[in-house]
Scaffold this active site. Sequence first.
Site, PDB file in Angstrom:
ATOM      1  N   HIS A   9       8.484   1.143  11.159  1.00  0.00           N
ATOM      2  CA  HIS A   9       8.804  -0.198  10.675  1.00  0.00           C
ATOM      3  C   HIS A   9      10.215  -0.617  11.061  1.00  0.00           C
ATOM      4  O   HIS A   9      11.109   0.213  11.272  1.00  0.00           O
ATOM      5  CB  HIS A   9       8.652  -0.268   9.154  1.00  0.00           C
ATOM      6  CG  HIS A   9       9.595   0.648   8.425  1.00  0.00           C
ATOM      7  ND1 HIS A   9      10.919   0.332   8.212  1.00  0.00           N
ATOM      8  CD2 HIS A   9       9.405   1.873   7.880  1.00  0.00           C
ATOM      9  CE1 HIS A   9      11.506   1.324   7.562  1.00  0.00           C
ATOM     10  NE2 HIS A   9      10.612   2.278   7.351  1.00  0.00           N
ATOM     11  N   GLN A  11      13.993  -2.320  10.510  1.00  0.00           N
ATOM     12  CA  GLN A  11      15.024  -2.001   9.518  1.00  0.00           C
ATOM     13  C   GLN A  11      14.678  -2.620   8.159  1.00  0.00           C
ATOM     14  O   GLN A  11      14.344  -3.792   8.057  1.00  0.00           O
ATOM     15  CB  GLN A  11      16.377  -2.534   9.979  1.00  0.00           C
ATOM     16  CG  GLN A  11      17.526  -2.196   9.039  1.00  0.00           C
ATOM     17  CD  GLN A  11      18.767  -3.013   9.345  1.00  0.00           C
ATOM     18  OE1 GLN A  11      18.779  -4.227   9.164  1.00  0.00           O
ATOM     19  NE2 GLN A  11      19.810  -2.346   9.821  1.00  0.00           N
ATOM     20  N   ALA A  13      15.788  -3.223   3.898  1.00  0.00           N
ATOM     21  CA  ALA A  13      17.004  -3.499   3.124  1.00  0.00           C
ATOM     22  C   ALA A  13      17.706  -2.208   2.726  1.00  0.00           C
ATOM     23  O   ALA A  13      18.944  -2.128   2.733  1.00  0.00           O
ATOM     24  CB  ALA A  13      16.652  -4.323   1.886  1.00  0.00           C
ATOM     25  N   ASN A  15      17.383   0.733   4.354  1.00  0.00           N
ATOM     26  CA  ASN A  15      17.969   1.330   5.561  1.00  0.00           C
ATOM     27  C   ASN A  15      19.382   0.792   5.749  1.00  0.00           C
ATOM     28  O   ASN A  15      20.324   1.547   6.010  1.00  0.00           O
ATOM     29  CB  ASN A  15      17.157   0.977   6.811  1.00  0.00           C
ATOM     30  CG  ASN A  15      15.806   1.638   6.893  1.00  0.00           C
ATOM     31  OD1 ASN A  15      14.867   1.050   7.419  1.00  0.00           O
ATOM     32  ND2 ASN A  15      15.667   2.852   6.381  1.00  0.00           N
ATOM     33  N   ARG A  60       7.092  -2.958   4.162  1.00  0.00           N
ATOM     34  CA  ARG A  60       7.845  -2.949   5.411  1.00  0.00           C
ATOM     35  C   ARG A  60       6.984  -2.545   6.604  1.00  0.00           C
ATOM     36  O   ARG A  60       7.190  -3.047   7.718  1.00  0.00           O
ATOM     37  CB  ARG A  60       9.080  -2.057   5.288  1.00  0.00           C
ATOM     38  CG  ARG A  60       8.827  -0.604   4.891  1.00  0.00           C
ATOM     39  CD  ARG A  60      10.144   0.060   4.526  1.00  0.00           C
ATOM     40  NE  ARG A  60      10.040   1.476   4.208  1.00  0.00           N
ATOM     41  CZ  ARG A  60       9.772   1.964   3.009  1.00  0.00           C
ATOM     42  NH1 ARG A  60       9.525   1.138   2.001  1.00  0.00           N
ATOM     43  NH2 ARG A  60       9.743   3.273   2.804  1.00  0.00           N
ATOM     44  N   GLU A  87       5.647   6.609   3.580  1.00  0.00           N
ATOM     45  CA  GLU A  87       6.818   7.436   3.858  1.00  0.00           C
ATOM     46  C   GLU A  87       6.804   8.678   2.964  1.00  0.00           C
ATOM     47  O   GLU A  87       6.119   8.721   1.931  1.00  0.00           O
ATOM     48  CB  GLU A  87       8.090   6.608   3.605  1.00  0.00           C
ATOM     49  CG  GLU A  87       9.411   7.343   3.744  1.00  0.00           C
ATOM     50  CD  GLU A  87       9.643   7.928   5.121  1.00  0.00           C
ATOM     51  OE1 GLU A  87       8.930   8.893   5.485  1.00  0.00           O
ATOM     52  OE2 GLU A  87      10.560   7.453   5.816  1.00  0.00           O
ATOM     53  N   ARG A  88       7.531   9.688   3.359  1.00  0.00           N
ATOM     54  CA  ARG A  88       7.743  10.861   2.507  1.00  0.00           C
ATOM     55  C   ARG A  88       8.357  10.415   1.184  1.00  0.00           C
ATOM     56  O   ARG A  88       9.238   9.549   1.149  1.00  0.00           O
ATOM     57  CB  ARG A  88       8.685  11.822   3.230  1.00  0.00           C
ATOM     58  CG  ARG A  88       9.221  12.949   2.378  1.00  0.00           C
ATOM     59  CD  ARG A  88      10.315  13.670   3.141  1.00  0.00           C
ATOM     60  NE  ARG A  88      10.957  14.675   2.313  1.00  0.00           N
ATOM     61  CZ  ARG A  88      12.048  15.353   2.670  1.00  0.00           C
ATOM     62  NH1 ARG A  88      12.616  15.113   3.846  1.00  0.00           N
ATOM     63  NH2 ARG A  88      12.573  16.252   1.868  1.00  0.00           N
ATOM     64  N   ARG A 114      17.052  16.748   3.033  1.00  0.00           N
ATOM     65  CA  ARG A 114      16.611  15.758   4.023  1.00  0.00           C
ATOM     66  C   ARG A 114      15.912  16.392   5.213  1.00  0.00           C
ATOM     67  O   ARG A 114      14.946  15.830   5.730  1.00  0.00           O
ATOM     68  CB  ARG A 114      17.806  14.944   4.548  1.00  0.00           C
ATOM     69  CG  ARG A 114      18.440  14.012   3.555  1.00  0.00           C
ATOM     70  CD  ARG A 114      19.483  13.148   4.237  1.00  0.00           C
ATOM     71  NE  ARG A 114      18.877  12.241   5.225  1.00  0.00           N
ATOM     72  CZ  ARG A 114      19.567  11.558   6.125  1.00  0.00           C
ATOM     73  NH1 ARG A 114      20.876  11.688   6.196  1.00  0.00           N
ATOM     74  NH2 ARG A 114      18.947  10.747   6.962  1.00  0.00           N
ATOM     75  N   ARG A 115      16.408  17.535   5.680  1.00  0.00           N
ATOM     76  CA  ARG A 115      16.007  18.013   6.993  1.00  0.00           C
ATOM     77  C   ARG A 115      15.274  19.347   7.027  1.00  0.00           C
ATOM     78  O   ARG A 115      14.830  19.763   8.102  1.00  0.00           O
ATOM     79  CB  ARG A 115      17.245  18.101   7.900  1.00  0.00           C
ATOM     80  CG  ARG A 115      17.851  16.743   8.228  1.00  0.00           C
ATOM     81  CD  ARG A 115      16.831  15.836   8.886  1.00  0.00           C
ATOM     82  NE  ARG A 115      17.415  14.594   9.367  1.00  0.00           N
ATOM     83  CZ  ARG A 115      16.715  13.583   9.860  1.00  0.00           C
ATOM     84  NH1 ARG A 115      15.402  13.689   9.936  1.00  0.00           N
ATOM     85  NH2 ARG A 115      17.306  12.479  10.268  1.00  0.00           N
ATOM     86  N   GLY A 180       9.331   6.809   9.236  1.00  0.00           N
ATOM     87  CA  GLY A 180       9.957   7.885   9.977  1.00  0.00           C
ATOM     88  C   GLY A 180       9.304   9.235   9.778  1.00  0.00           C
ATOM     89  O   GLY A 180       9.032   9.959  10.742  1.00  0.00           O
TER      90      GLY A 180
END
Length: 237
Positions: A9, A11, A13, A15, A60, A87-88, A114-115, A180
């Site tokens: 999607h 950008q 708000a 983001n 979005r 999204e996650r 996050r990663r 993402g």
Amino acid sequence: MTKLALIRHGQSAWNLENRFTGWWDADLTAQGEAEARHSGKLLAEVDADFRAGFTSVQTRAIRTMWLALTEMKRVWLPIEKDWHLNERHYGGLTGLNKAETAAKHGEDQVHVWRRSYDIPPPPLEVGSTFDLSTDPRYRGIDIPNTESLKTTLDRVLPYWQQKIAPGLIAGTDTMIAAHGNSLRALVKHLFNVPDETITGLEIPTGNPLLIELDPNLKPVSVRYLDAERAHSLPDLP
């Protein structure tokens, strides 16, 4: 070859505000709307006959799909919306500013949340401002209170196999407008990306990732349509 277009999607708000968004329904910014339209213009130039589309149930992603289709003059395309492409879920991080969260908990801890592939953030508290249990789009659904990328893949993959893959196998060029991490999960599956490297794969907003698939859904080519905004690509399997 059948073509699959993955669109993160435009950008949103949150983001723009650098906040953890997850399942919260942040809308597109003006820039996000422009990115979505640009995606449609790029897809209109592709030698493909898109006949199916899928999105999450988050505004979005839905609006990104519709704005892209408007530019493609394909608003008639049948679109299926499903929460499995959401999204996650960022759990208790939802709504927090990423920089402020790193200052509070430490950059290393936030990086893990996050990663890492299989470590989720702290769960969202019941009754929180961001509790979506009464949202009508999730009626009858056991909403997660947090997710890792692994558990995101666990819900995305069955939907892919049951709803999206059959059309691609039949030769239907397909578009997916999602997020993402739900798109990262699909890329991991399609390209056999290892657990330890998939979390480092960045998917830019509003830049279609075009994948050509053979009859067994093995990728034979992959490219971003906007080369100037492209990120690194997964290796072909």
